[in-house]
Write a protein that holds these residues in place. Sequence first.
Motif, short mmCIF file in Angstrom:
data_model
loop_
_atom_site.label_atom_id
_atom_site.label_comp_id
_atom_site.label_asym_id
_atom_site.label_seq_id
_atom_site.Cartn_x
_atom_site.Cartn_y
_atom_site.Cartn_z
N TRP A 38 0.94 -1.23 0.06
CA TRP A 38 0.05 0.14 -0.04
C TRP A 38 0.81 1.06 -0.07
CZ3 TRP A 38 -1.15 3.94 3.25
CH2 TRP A 38 -2.18 5.01 3.22
N ALA A 54 -7.92 4.83 6.68
CA ALA A 54 -8.14 4.09 5.41
C ALA A 54 -7.47 2.93 5.56
CB ALA A 54 -7.42 5.22 4.46
N TRP A 56 -7.87 0.24 8.08
CA TRP A 56 -8.29 -0.29 9.01
C TRP A 56 -8.27 -1.86 8.72
CZ3 TRP A 56 -12.15 -4.14 8.08
CH2 TRP A 56 -12.87 -4.08 6.63
N PHE A 57 -8.44 -2.31 7.49
CA PHE A 57 -8.40 -3.70 7.20
C PHE A 57 -6.82 -4.11 7.63
CE2 PHE A 57 -7.26 -7.40 4.35
CZ PHE A 57 -8.12 -8.25 4.89
N GLU A 115 -21.23 -7.52 3.98
CA GLU A 115 -19.99 -6.42 3.40
C GLU A 115 -20.55 -4.88 3.96
OE1 GLU A 115 -18.52 -7.18 -0.27
OE2 GLU A 115 -17.84 -9.38 0.26
N GLU A 120 -15.68 1.35 4.85
CA GLU A 120 -15.18 1.74 3.46
C GLU A 120 -13.60 1.27 3.55
OE1 GLU A 120 -15.38 1.86 -0.44
OE2 GLU A 120 -16.89 2.07 0.42
N ASP A 121 -13.18 0.68 2.53
CA ASP A 121 -11.79 0.23 2.28
C ASP A 121 -11.05 0.95 1.06
OD1 ASP A 121 -9.16 -0.69 2.80
OD2 ASP A 121 -9.62 -2.79 1.83
N THR A 123 -8.14 1.33 0.27
CA THR A 123 -6.95 0.51 0.11
C THR A 123 -7.10 -0.48 -1.04
OG1 THR A 123 -6.86 -0.96 1.68
CG2 THR A 123 -6.04 1.09 2.28
N ARG A 125 -7.36 -3.55 -0.32
CA ARG A 125 -6.77 -4.90 0.12
C ARG A 125 -7.93 -5.84 0.53
NH1 ARG A 125 -2.92 -4.77 -2.69
NH2 ARG A 125 -1.85 -2.69 -2.79
N LEU A 126 -8.85 -5.28 1.02
CA LEU A 126 -9.92 -6.27 1.29
C LEU A 126 -10.62 -6.95 0.03
CD1 LEU A 126 -11.90 -7.55 3.57
CD2 LEU A 126 -13.48 -5.52 3.07
#
Length: 156
Positions: A38, A54, A56-57, A115, A120-121, A123, A125-126
């Motif tokens: 990232w 941003a 968080w995941f 979901e 909100e992701d 990045t 990555r999720l």
Amino acid sequence: MARVARTCLRSILKIVNSTLGLVGIAMILYGLWMLRVWKRDMETPSFDDFDYTALWFIYTFLSIGATLCLITCLGHISADSSNGFGLSCYMVIIFLLLLLETLVAADILLNSDWEKDLPEDPTGRLHDFREFVESNFDFFKWIAMLIILVQVLSCV
């Protein structure tokens, strides 16, 4: 005879804990890899400009891995000392972890819009992780069953 049984139980608990610790280390390493990718994708020279909410995941992944490693340390200390209180605390923590995993799995299986509950992701990555799991679903199914089996064995 009791001494041999106690030594055998210590060894089994340590082996089970080591497996749980390896899962935690793997999660930490994957989280650090996601963070590195990232950071590379953002192409900024430092972490000062990042919006930390941003991520968080990635932070959740790292936190779960660190928690599993701490639980593993508690299990090893309890197995070495054969302290009843330490083993009881370890068993309660593992039971709560299994309960949390069951609740999350039930939410995912029973709630078709699960979901939408997640933040909100930005990045991405999720989404990447989900595609990776879906493309290797059989492999991850066996890994999940192994992790749950290890946790149940550590309670036993």
